[in-house]
Design a protein around this motif. Structure first.
Motif: not given
Ligand code: ZN
Length: 264
Positions: A223-239
């Motif tokens: 959510l933080a990455l999406i909020a900062r525009g660094r990621a979209g809903m479908k991009s891969h965020v390392p888990f």
């Protein structure tokens, strides 16, 4: 100085030294380079790093984050990895021998676990991969180390529970990966087996707490990455880093959390 402060300070020093090794592994393993040779060099000018410039955290501060020869900036990731490994080693030394029937033998599996998790987290952050070359040997070695710790400490029941928990976590994450292949990679599935072993050794409650925290952290990071525009809903965020951090909190502080949440 009390006995436990001394142990923690010693563990921090050992951790800082291993943190230095972790930096080498984070840089070289994804590039398929040898861990032992050649000696570390400045990536900018190629100068070999002298021993006095290779003291964890201290050298980076004294050199103000620059190469002695060419003055090229050296990433703050290096002292951060060293300090984090030192901190985790100290916390393991302070917390674990007093946790649920634990003994000093618990340091045997949990200190290497911290090292492996630091290395994997930083590789995952940079390269979006959890290399089999680290995860698979780590699982094999940790199964053996936990067997020794259980035998000398709480008894082999703890080891059996850990192995069952590792298998259960593996199966659960495998199902998740098959349902939503975008969110979870096979690296995460294999890592979950290692974390399940480490959490389950301490108890089933720890397993729930550790993985619950991992999912909460993973969601917050996403959510933080999406909020900062660094990621979209479908991009891969390392888990991997969220999984590792949730498990580390579960290992270090899961006992009190289990008591509060589950009332036992
Ligand atoms: Zn240089």
């Amino acid at each position: 100085m009390t006995d436990s402060t001394f142990t923690a300070a010693l563990a921090a020093l050992v951790g800082a030294a291993f943190g230095s090794f972790a930096n080498v592994a984070v840089y070289r393993v994804p590039r398929r380079e040898s861990l032992v040779r050649p000696r570390s060099r400045c990536p900018s000018c190629g100068a070999q790093i002298a021993a006095r410039d290779n003291v964890p955290v201290v050298s980076w501060l004294l050199l103000r984050g620059r190469c002695r020869r060419c003055r090229a900036p050296i990433s703050a990731r290096y002292p951060a990895v060293e300090a984090l490994t030192a901190l985790l080693f100290a916390l393991v030394a302070l917390r674990l021998p007093s946790e649920g029937g634990g003994s000093r033998w618990d340091l045997l599996p949990y200190l290497p676990l911290m090292l492996v998790l630091v290395i994997l987290s930083f590789i995952d952050l940079e390269h979006r991969v959890l290399p089999n070359r680290i995860v698979l040997p780590a699982i094999a070695v940790e199964i053996a180390l936990f067997a020794v710790a259980a035998w000398r400490g709480p008894g082999l029941d703890a080891w059996v529970r850990g192995v069952e928990a590792g298998g259960a976590a593996f199966a659960f994450f495998m199902v998740l990966a098959l349902i939503s292949p975008r969110g979870m990679g096979m690296g995460d599935v294999k890592l979950s087996a290692l974390l399940g072993l480490a959490l389950g050794y301490l108890g089933w409650g720890r397993l729930l707490v550790g993985f619950f925290l991992a999912f909460v952290l993973g969601a917050l990071v996403g959510l933080a990455l999406i909020a900062r525009g660094r990621a979209g809903m479908k991009s891969h965020v390392p888990f991997g880093p969220s999984l590792a951090l949730g498990a580390v909190i579960g290992v270090l502080y899961g006992g009190p959390i289990v008591e509060r949440w589950l009332g036992r």
